[in-house]
Structure formats: structure tokens, C-alpha cells
Design a protein around this motif. Structure first.
Motif, PDB file in Angstrom:
ATOM      1  N   THR A   2      53.481  46.865  63.827  1.00  0.00           N
ATOM      2  CA  THR A   2      52.650  48.019  63.515  1.00  0.00           C
ATOM      3  C   THR A   2      51.169  47.704  63.487  1.00  0.00           C
ATOM      4  O   THR A   2      50.354  48.620  63.470  1.00  0.00           O
ATOM      5  CB  THR A   2      53.032  48.579  62.139  1.00  0.00           C
ATOM      6  OG1 THR A   2      52.731  47.591  61.140  1.00  0.00           O
ATOM      7  CG2 THR A   2      54.493  48.970  62.073  1.00  0.00           C
ATOM      8  N   GLY A   3      50.803  46.438  63.435  1.00  0.00           N
ATOM      9  CA  GLY A   3      49.407  46.069  63.286  1.00  0.00           C
ATOM     10  C   GLY A   3      48.941  46.126  61.846  1.00  0.00           C
ATOM     11  O   GLY A   3      47.800  45.805  61.553  1.00  0.00           O
ATOM     12  N   PRO A  81      55.605  56.927  43.727  1.00  0.00           N
ATOM     13  CA  PRO A  81      56.364  58.175  43.602  1.00  0.00           C
ATOM     14  C   PRO A  81      55.670  59.387  44.251  1.00  0.00           C
ATOM     15  O   PRO A  81      56.331  60.224  44.858  1.00  0.00           O
ATOM     16  CB  PRO A  81      56.513  58.353  42.096  1.00  0.00           C
ATOM     17  CG  PRO A  81      56.522  56.946  41.585  1.00  0.00           C
ATOM     18  CD  PRO A  81      55.527  56.211  42.452  1.00  0.00           C
ATOM     19  N   ALA A  82      54.353  59.466  44.167  1.00  0.00           N
ATOM     20  CA  ALA A  82      53.630  60.591  44.774  1.00  0.00           C
ATOM     21  C   ALA A  82      53.759  60.602  46.295  1.00  0.00           C
ATOM     22  O   ALA A  82      53.580  61.648  46.922  1.00  0.00           O
ATOM     23  CB  ALA A  82      52.153  60.541  44.375  1.00  0.00           C
ATOM     24  N   ASP A  83      54.083  59.453  46.882  1.00  0.00           N
ATOM     25  CA  ASP A  83      54.215  59.342  48.341  1.00  0.00           C
ATOM     26  C   ASP A  83      55.664  59.259  48.797  1.00  0.00           C
ATOM     27  O   ASP A  83      55.930  58.938  49.958  1.00  0.00           O
ATOM     28  CB  ASP A  83      53.451  58.106  48.835  1.00  0.00           C
ATOM     29  CG  ASP A  83      51.955  58.236  48.641  1.00  0.00           C
ATOM     30  OD1 ASP A  83      51.438  59.362  48.726  1.00  0.00           O
ATOM     31  OD2 ASP A  83      51.308  57.197  48.403  1.00  0.00           O
ATOM     32  N   ALA A  84      56.595  59.576  47.920  1.00  0.00           N
ATOM     33  CA  ALA A  84      58.016  59.435  48.245  1.00  0.00           C
ATOM     34  C   ALA A  84      58.413  60.226  49.481  1.00  0.00           C
ATOM     35  O   ALA A  84      59.253  59.775  50.262  1.00  0.00           O
ATOM     36  CB  ALA A  84      58.878  59.854  47.054  1.00  0.00           C
ATOM     37  N   GLU A  85      57.825  61.368  49.683  1.00  0.00           N
ATOM     38  CA  GLU A  85      58.168  62.221  50.821  1.00  0.00           C
ATOM     39  C   GLU A  85      57.256  61.997  52.019  1.00  0.00           C
ATOM     40  O   GLU A  85      57.266  62.787  52.959  1.00  0.00           O
ATOM     41  CB  GLU A  85      58.129  63.693  50.389  1.00  0.00           C
ATOM     42  CG  GLU A  85      59.073  64.017  49.240  1.00  0.00           C
ATOM     43  CD  GLU A  85      60.521  63.682  49.542  1.00  0.00           C
ATOM     44  OE1 GLU A  85      60.981  63.926  50.680  1.00  0.00           O
ATOM     45  OE2 GLU A  85      61.207  63.160  48.641  1.00  0.00           O
ATOM     46  N   ARG A  86      56.464  60.927  51.980  1.00  0.00           N
ATOM     47  CA  ARG A  86      55.535  60.620  53.079  1.00  0.00           C
ATOM     48  C   ARG A  86      55.904  59.276  53.696  1.00  0.00           C
ATOM     49  O   ARG A  86      55.369  58.234  53.303  1.00  0.00           O
ATOM     50  CB  ARG A  86      54.105  60.565  52.543  1.00  0.00           C
ATOM     51  CG  ARG A  86      53.666  61.856  51.920  1.00  0.00           C
ATOM     52  CD  ARG A  86      52.348  62.407  52.337  1.00  0.00           C
ATOM     53  NE  ARG A  86      51.689  61.849  53.464  1.00  0.00           N
ATOM     54  CZ  ARG A  86      50.414  61.483  53.468  1.00  0.00           C
ATOM     55  NH1 ARG A  86      49.686  61.574  52.383  1.00  0.00           N
ATOM     56  NH2 ARG A  86      49.863  61.029  54.564  1.00  0.00           N
ATOM     57  N   PRO A  87      56.823  59.234  54.641  1.00  0.00           N
ATOM     58  CA  PRO A  87      57.245  57.966  55.251  1.00  0.00           C
ATOM     59  C   PRO A  87      56.097  57.139  55.815  1.00  0.00           C
ATOM     60  O   PRO A  87      56.183  55.913  55.849  1.00  0.00           O
ATOM     61  CB  PRO A  87      58.211  58.397  56.360  1.00  0.00           C
ATOM     62  CG  PRO A  87      58.711  59.731  55.931  1.00  0.00           C
ATOM     63  CD  PRO A  87      57.569  60.374  55.174  1.00  0.00           C
ATOM     64  N   ASP A  88      55.020  57.777  56.217  1.00  0.00           N
ATOM     65  CA  ASP A  88      53.875  57.040  56.745  1.00  0.00           C
ATOM     66  C   ASP A  88      53.176  56.215  55.670  1.00  0.00           C
ATOM     67  O   ASP A  88      52.396  55.323  55.982  1.00  0.00           O
ATOM     68  CB  ASP A  88      52.874  57.993  57.400  1.00  0.00           C
ATOM     69  CG  ASP A  88      52.307  59.016  56.425  1.00  0.00           C
ATOM     70  OD1 ASP A  88      53.098  59.680  55.708  1.00  0.00           O
ATOM     71  OD2 ASP A  88      51.067  59.166  56.376  1.00  0.00           O
ATOM     72  N   LYS A  89      53.491  56.477  54.407  1.00  0.00           N
ATOM     73  CA  LYS A  89      52.896  55.747  53.286  1.00  0.00           C
ATOM     74  C   LYS A  89      53.845  54.672  52.730  1.00  0.00           C
ATOM     75  O   LYS A  89      53.514  53.980  51.791  1.00  0.00           O
ATOM     76  CB  LYS A  89      52.532  56.710  52.147  1.00  0.00           C
ATOM     77  CG  LYS A  89      51.501  57.742  52.514  1.00  0.00           C
ATOM     78  CD  LYS A  89      50.140  57.134  52.434  1.00  0.00           C
ATOM     79  CE  LYS A  89      49.076  58.210  52.590  1.00  0.00           C
ATOM     80  NZ  LYS A  89      47.758  57.667  52.393  1.00  0.00           N
ATOM     81  N   HIS A  90      55.036  54.540  53.298  1.00  0.00           N
ATOM     82  CA  HIS A  90      56.028  53.589  52.797  1.00  0.00           C
ATOM     83  C   HIS A  90      55.776  52.192  53.372  1.00  0.00           C
ATOM     84  O   HIS A  90      55.380  52.044  54.522  1.00  0.00           O
ATOM     85  CB  HIS A  90      57.436  54.026  53.184  1.00  0.00           C
ATOM     86  CG  HIS A  90      57.863  55.284  52.508  1.00  0.00           C
ATOM     87  ND1 HIS A  90      59.172  55.660  52.449  1.00  0.00           N
ATOM     88  CD2 HIS A  90      57.177  56.257  51.863  1.00  0.00           C
ATOM     89  CE1 HIS A  90      59.289  56.807  51.802  1.00  0.00           C
ATOM     90  NE2 HIS A  90      58.070  57.185  51.443  1.00  0.00           N
TER      91      HIS A  90
END
Length: 153
Positions: A2-3, A81-90
Motif C-alpha cells: 500500500t505504500g 471505534p469512531a472509524d469502525a465503519e471506515r475500512p480505509d482507516k483500518h
């Protein structure tokens, strides 16, 4: 590739692969050396939570179990937890447990970190947590003081 920054750490533990696996996945054991309970059924696709042991039941990290092959490989996603639904933040953590003679080689790879600041945080965190894990498995007790609570000189 991913870089994005990634971190890898290897530690050798006088234990068995099964005991190391249990220490990584048992909520009571993780609480004793990490200060958080890792809570999940550890089946691929299941959620997992890194829950504070102070009684607040707050999850500081959440994610999904990607792979679980007891006692050799555990892959999870990690997110606030605030990013749980944001796969780009995992981010992604792979724990590989291998026999190494009569001991165990535990390799942690933490990938897809968002930046160098996150890399600095995990490169300080993983060695502290895994040193405490090693102490617990080899002596029956975690270190007398959690390494991450000791200020740097």
C-alpha cells in the motif's frame, strides 16, 4: 503493497505455541499483561474489541478477525471505534506463532499505518506489550510495572 508504513517485531518466548495463542486471545490473560481484554470468539469474520479493564467497558480498538488458525496465525483489522465503519482507516495486525526449537518465535506485523506518527506509537507499544506477555508466560507474572507507564528519561 500500500505504500503506507508498517512495523514488524519478533520476540522469542520460553513457552508453547498453544500457550502463546491463549495469551493473545483469552480476555483474562490479555487483561493481566496488556491492561485491556481482547474480546472475541476468534472466528474469521467475527468482531473483536480491545476493552479497558478499569470497569468502564470502553473499547479503545475494534476490528474484525480476518484469519484465525490456532495456534499459529491470527490476523485482525484494527480501528478506533469512531472509524469502525471506515475500512480505509483500518490497520492490519498479523500475529504468527512458530515453534523455534523448544521455544516460540512470535512475530507481529502491523501494516497499513496511516503515517509516521502512528508508526512511532506502535513501535513503542508492541515491544512493551510483548515484553509483558513474555514475562507472564515465562515467570507466571507480568512485569512489576507496565512498561508503557514508565516515562522515558
Amino acid at each position: 503493497m500500500t505504500g503506507k508504513p508498517a512495523y514488524a517485531y519478533v520476540i522469542y518466548i520460553g513457552s508453547t505455541p498453544e500457550a502463546v495463542w491463549d495469551a493473545l486471545t483469552d480476555a483474562d490473560l490479555t487483561a493481566s499483561y496488556w491492561g485491556h481484554s481482547n474480546v472475541s470468539d476468534w472466528r474469521p469474520g467475527s468482531p473483536w474489541r480491545h476493552v479497558r479493564t478499569d470497569g468502564s467497558q470502553v473499547a479503545d480498538v475494534v476490528g474484525t478477525v480476518v484469519e484465525a488458525e490456532r495456534p499459529t496465525r491470527l490476523v485482525t483489522t484494527w480501528a478506533e471505534p469512531a472509524d469502525a465503519e471506515r475500512p480505509d482507516k483500518h490497520t492490519r495486525v498479523t500475529l504468527t506463532v512458530r515453534p523455534h526449537g523448544d521455544i516460540v518465535r512470535l512475530t507481529v506485523t502491523h501494516e497499513d499505518l496511516p503515517d509516521e506518527e502512528a508508526l512511532a506509537v506502535v513501535s513503542g507499544g508492541w515491544p512493551a506489550v510483548l515484553s509483558n506477555l513474555k514475562s507472564l508466560l515465562e515467570t507466571g507474572s507480568p512485569l512489576p510495572q507496565a512498561p508503557w507507564l514508565v516515562p522515558d528519561p
